[in-house]
Design an enzyme around this catalytic site. Structure first.
Site, PDB file in Angstrom:
ATOM      1  NE  ARG A  16      10.738   6.102   1.597  1.00  0.00           N
ATOM      2  CZ  ARG A  16       9.834   6.721   3.102  1.00  0.00           C
ATOM      3  NH1 ARG A  16       9.237   5.581   4.261  1.00  0.00           N
ATOM      4  NH2 ARG A  16       8.656   7.115   3.296  1.00  0.00           N
ATOM      5  CB  VAL A  65       5.127  15.311  -9.127  1.00  0.00           C
ATOM      6  CG1 VAL A  65       6.483  14.310  -8.450  1.00  0.00           C
ATOM      7  CG2 VAL A  65       4.007  14.437  -7.492  1.00  0.00           C
ATOM      8  CG  ASN A  91       7.916   4.808  -7.487  1.00  0.00           C
ATOM      9  OD1 ASN A  91       6.537   3.830  -7.851  1.00  0.00           O
ATOM     10  ND2 ASN A  91       8.044   5.698  -6.379  1.00  0.00           N
ATOM     11  CE1 TYR A 157      -3.104   4.295  -4.270  1.00  0.00           C
ATOM     12  CE2 TYR A 157      -3.928   2.572  -4.775  1.00  0.00           C
ATOM     13  CZ  TYR A 157      -2.131   2.958  -4.941  1.00  0.00           C
ATOM     14  OH  TYR A 157      -1.591   2.862  -4.850  1.00  0.00           O
ATOM     15  CB  ALA A 159     -10.996   6.631  -7.664  1.00  0.00           C
ATOM     16  CE  LYS A 161      -1.157   4.654  -7.832  1.00  0.00           C
ATOM     17  NZ  LYS A 161      -0.196   5.442  -8.287  1.00  0.00           N
TER      18      LYS A 161
END
Length: 258
Positions: A16, A65, A91, A157, A159, A161
């Site tokens: 998606r 993952v 991704n 979030y 952190a 990334k």
């Protein structure tokens, strides 16, 4: 010389949104594509059907993952179907809003497992064949949150990334001598089912206008905007570009870090 038709791409979280556009774009370029998913088998299989209907080669494989063994099994399935992975697009990712006041340790841990550990697991799973072939393209989808935007509620979030962006630079250093490039695309706010949420159309348009106004281009992004940047890094022609973090955000102006 390598061509797109020689490429085997694995796109995690490819069923998606941004991942779907990336998988479709790589297939359109000529690569064989594995669409990884966790829960949305219907969406993954519909994308595979679309790619095949347009003359492309694709399979869908379920794997978390965050699960190292599941990732290894997925990479083996891709190799059996198409050959060794030459393009990895990391991704898959999750986000949870949170502040110091409502910090949730369990949600943060799961976010770290997917956004950081997942990137490590997939890279480790494909690097042996890439090293042997002296060729590889790894593109990590991070976020401008990791560069430091002022959007509230995404500190934790961000952190995760930022961790992905640092790993991009370090993995590029480790894998560069083997002809493997490692880059990151850091999207801004992109219109997907996830970002649109379950609100009505008027509420979405108002939100998109507000966030779009924070960028120089005056709009929010589309999934294809990100797919275009990924295709650039994934191209056989991009062999001397590595350790880069490219913000694809329409020129966002609400950074707090620089």
């Amino acid at each position: 010389m390598a061509t797109w038709r020689d490429q085997v791409a694995l796109v995690t979280g490819g069923a998606r949104g941004i991942g779907r556009s990336i998988a479709r774009r790589l297939a359109n370029e000529g690569a064989s594509v594995c669409v990884n998913y966790l829960a949305r088998a219907d969406a993954a299989e519909s994308l595979v059907s679309d790619i095949r209907a347009n003359g492309g080669r694709a399979i869908a494989v379920a794997a978390d993952v965050a699960d190292d063994a599941a990732v290894e099994g997925m990479v083996d399935r891709v190799a059996a179907a198409f050959g060794p992975v030459t393009i990895l697009v990391n991704n898959a990712g999750i986000s949870h809003k949170g502040t110091l006041d409502n910090y949730d340790a369990d949600k943060l841990e799961r976010m770290r497992q997917v956004n950081v550990d997942g990137l490590i697991h997939t890279t480790r799973a494909v690097m042996t064949d890439m090293r042997r072939q002296k060729y590889g393209r790894i593109v990590n989808i991070t976020s401008i949150a990791g560069l430091g935007t002022a959007l509230p509620g995404n500190a934790f979030y961000a952190a995760t990334k930022a961790g992905g962006q640092i790993l991009t630079l370090r993995f590029a250093m480790e894998l560069g001598p083997f002809g493997i490039t490692v880059n990151a695309v850091a999207p801004g706010f992109v219109q997907t089912d996830l970002t649109r949420g379950s609100g009505n159309e008027a509420a979405w348009k108002e939100r998109a206008q507000q966030i779009g106004a924070l960028s120089m281009m005056g709009r929010v992004g589309e999934p294809d905007d990100i797919a275009n940047a990924v295709a650039f890094f994934a191209s056989p022609d991009s062999g001397w570009i590595t350790a880069q973090v490219l913000a694809v955000d329409g020129g966002r102006m609400d950074y707090i870090g620089h």
